[in-house]
Design an enzyme around this catalytic site. Structure first.
Site, PDB file in Angstrom:
ATOM      1  N   TYR A 124       0.828  -1.214   0.000  1.00  0.00           N
ATOM      2  CA  TYR A 124       0.000   0.000   0.000  1.00  0.00           C
ATOM      3  C   TYR A 124       0.863   1.266   0.000  1.00  0.00           C
ATOM      4  O   TYR A 124       0.392   2.340   0.339  1.00  0.00           O
ATOM      5  CB  TYR A 124      -0.921   0.027   1.225  1.00  0.00           C
ATOM      6  CG  TYR A 124      -2.040  -0.986   1.209  1.00  0.00           C
ATOM      7  CD1 TYR A 124      -2.130  -1.964   0.232  1.00  0.00           C
ATOM      8  CD2 TYR A 124      -3.021  -0.958   2.188  1.00  0.00           C
ATOM      9  CE1 TYR A 124      -3.160  -2.894   0.230  1.00  0.00           C
ATOM     10  CE2 TYR A 124      -4.064  -1.886   2.195  1.00  0.00           C
ATOM     11  CZ  TYR A 124      -4.120  -2.856   1.207  1.00  0.00           C
ATOM     12  OH  TYR A 124      -5.135  -3.757   1.214  1.00  0.00           O
ATOM     13  N   LYS A 173       4.793 -14.383   3.888  1.00  0.00           N
ATOM     14  CA  LYS A 173       4.864 -15.314   2.754  1.00  0.00           C
ATOM     15  C   LYS A 173       6.317 -15.390   2.327  1.00  0.00           C
ATOM     16  O   LYS A 173       6.678 -15.192   1.166  1.00  0.00           O
ATOM     17  CB  LYS A 173       3.944 -14.797   1.621  1.00  0.00           C
ATOM     18  CG  LYS A 173       3.696 -15.763   0.502  1.00  0.00           C
ATOM     19  CD  LYS A 173       2.818 -16.937   0.868  1.00  0.00           C
ATOM     20  CE  LYS A 173       2.699 -17.893  -0.300  1.00  0.00           C
ATOM     21  NZ  LYS A 173       2.043 -19.163   0.017  1.00  0.00           N
ATOM     22  N   ASP A 206      -1.406 -18.057   3.550  1.00  0.00           N
ATOM     23  CA  ASP A 206      -2.468 -18.919   3.012  1.00  0.00           C
ATOM     24  C   ASP A 206      -2.888 -19.952   4.058  1.00  0.00           C
ATOM     25  O   ASP A 206      -4.076 -20.164   4.329  1.00  0.00           O
ATOM     26  CB  ASP A 206      -2.040 -19.576   1.691  1.00  0.00           C
ATOM     27  CG  ASP A 206      -0.602 -20.089   1.713  1.00  0.00           C
ATOM     28  OD1 ASP A 206       0.156 -19.765   2.654  1.00  0.00           O
ATOM     29  OD2 ASP A 206      -0.229 -20.835   0.790  1.00  0.00           O
ATOM     30  N   ASP A 230      -4.743  -6.256   6.215  1.00  0.00           N
ATOM     31  CA  ASP A 230      -6.039  -5.740   5.763  1.00  0.00           C
ATOM     32  C   ASP A 230      -6.993  -6.918   5.531  1.00  0.00           C
ATOM     33  O   ASP A 230      -8.142  -6.923   5.983  1.00  0.00           O
ATOM     34  CB  ASP A 230      -5.819  -4.953   4.459  1.00  0.00           C
ATOM     35  CG  ASP A 230      -6.985  -4.040   4.123  1.00  0.00           C
ATOM     36  OD1 ASP A 230      -7.913  -3.918   4.953  1.00  0.00           O
ATOM     37  OD2 ASP A 230      -6.981  -3.455   3.035  1.00  0.00           O
TER      38      ASP A 230
END
Ligand code: NAD
Length: 370
Positions: A124, A173, A206, A230
């Site tokens: 972002y 990740k 995930d 988010d």
């Protein structure tokens, strides 16, 4: 003593839910002196910009704000006011508690999590561009710095220590994002060594989504980067009863802005239908931040009792498909008035209710009271 607080009503359902939150705040008797400023669509109409300088000035001056949601146009148009506020005021730690309330609106009545999200960088950061003239390829840069990663993971461990929470889980990740993911992971691992008393572990994002919808009660404080935070905080809001009951706070070194997880829900704007509880629980967080503990406890209990009683609740806690105990829905303003009415009546000598198996408030370890 009076506390001056910037109030940004926002767009869509924002003016309704912030009015509801003010009503409840006023019922606590704590003197909050509201400095109302416009941002979003109203400011575009009146001043040609969604984020006029007086909004930033007011927050810098008061160091405290209660904010309604602000619409962000998809694709072209103005940049997100929310992202701009966070970056310009260096509001780096977005804290989103997800607490199930009286087992209503949720299949997971024991949910009691906190998502701590880095709010100034990551995907972002606003560093993005079209690669070619025909707009067939585009890039968004995922900015991760060691300084911002250290700051957010330290914030999460300090929060866990202060609130006597059980565990801190970092979500990333790093297996695929070998630089940005690994940088955040390293910052977390090194910070964890400074808090040996707090169990710390990691999940790939995930896997974390799957784990959360299977056994949310196993998790406690979750710390992660901007985009993952988010997404996970909406997921956790869903576990705890939906966006209508999910508050949030966003902290800088000396500033704090309290805003719900939900957006401006344009389809409900002006209908007095939206649930005001998320914004009302932002007042609870604001009062705790001010050290007004008794008033904050009163807000939490009045919300809990109103939802547990289920006589005056909005559609999202009332209708089939949202609850297994349907009742006629009430308006958002009626629910706010009911919560405000209960504020002076709550019995503070009883232990505060906490998420637990449906129906019965958990017996509380006094050590855990915040
Ligand atoms: P949204 O949160 O506005 O709505 C998602 C769903 O939840 C809708 O079905 C909505 O009706 C429902 N909902 C939301 N708040 C509710 C409430 N208080 N009571 C009952 N139901 C509620 O998300 P969206 O539709 O993706 O976004 C709408 C706009 O809000 C967009 O412009 C988006 O950019 C903006 N937004 C702003 C913020 C913020 O200001 N912090 C956060 C998220 C989205």
């Amino acid at each position: 003593m009076s506390h001056r607080v910037t109030l940004i009503p926002g767009d869509g359902i924002g003016p309704e839910v912030t009015a509801a939150a003010r009503l409840v705040a006023d019922a606590t008797g704590v003197q909050l002196d509201w400095d109302v400023v416009e941002a979003g669509e109203a400011a575009i109409q009146s001043q040609g910009t969604p984020l006029p300088p007086e909004v930033l000035d007011s927050i810098r001056r008061n160091r405290l704000a209660l904010k309604g949601p602000i619409t962000t146009p998809i694709g072209g148009g103005f940049r997100s006011v929310n992202v701009a506020l966070r970056q310009q005021l260096d509001l780096f730690a977005s804290v989103r508690p997800a607490r199930a309330i009286a087992g209503e609106g949720t299949r997971f009545p024991e949910t009691d999590l906190v998502v701590v999200r880095e709010a100034t960088e990551g995907l972002y950061s606003g560093v993005e561009h079209w690669v070619d003239r025909d707009h067939n390829a585009a890039e968004t840069v995922n900015v991760i710095t060691r300084q911002a990663s250290d700051r957010i993971v330290r914030f999460a461990f300090e929060l866990a220590k202060r609130e006597k929470r059980r565990r801190v889980t970092a979500v990333h990740k790093a297996n695929i994002m070998k630089t940005t993911g690994a940088l955040f992971q390293t910052a977390f691992r090194e910070m964890a060594t400074r808090y040996p008393e707090i169990p710390a572990d990691e999940r790939l994002v995930d896997n974390m989504c799957m784990q959360l919808v299977k056994k949310p009660e196993e998790y406690d404080v979750i710390v992660t980067t901007n985009l993952f935070g988010d997404i996970l905080s909406d997921l956790c809001a869903g576990l705890a009863g939906g966006l209508g009951v999910a508050p949030g706070a966003i902290y800088g070194d000396s500033l704090a802005v309290f805003e719900p997880v939900h957006g401006s829900a344009p389809k409900y704007a002006g209908q007095d239908k939206a649930n005001p509880v998320a914004e009302i629980l932002c007042v609870e967080l604001l009062l705790r931040h001010l050290g007004e503990r008794e008033a904050a406890d009163r807000v939490w209990r009045a919300v809990w009792e109103t939802i547990a009683e289920k006589k005056v609740v909005t559609y999202d806690l009332a209708l089939p498909g949202y609850t297994d105990r349907p009742v006629p829905p009430s308006s958002g303003s009626a629910m706010a008035r009911e919560i405000a009415r209960k504020i002076p009546l709550v019995d503070l000598s009883k232990p505060p209710p906490r998420p637990t198996a449906r129906g019965s408030p958990a017996p509380v370890d006094p050590q855990l009271e915040t």
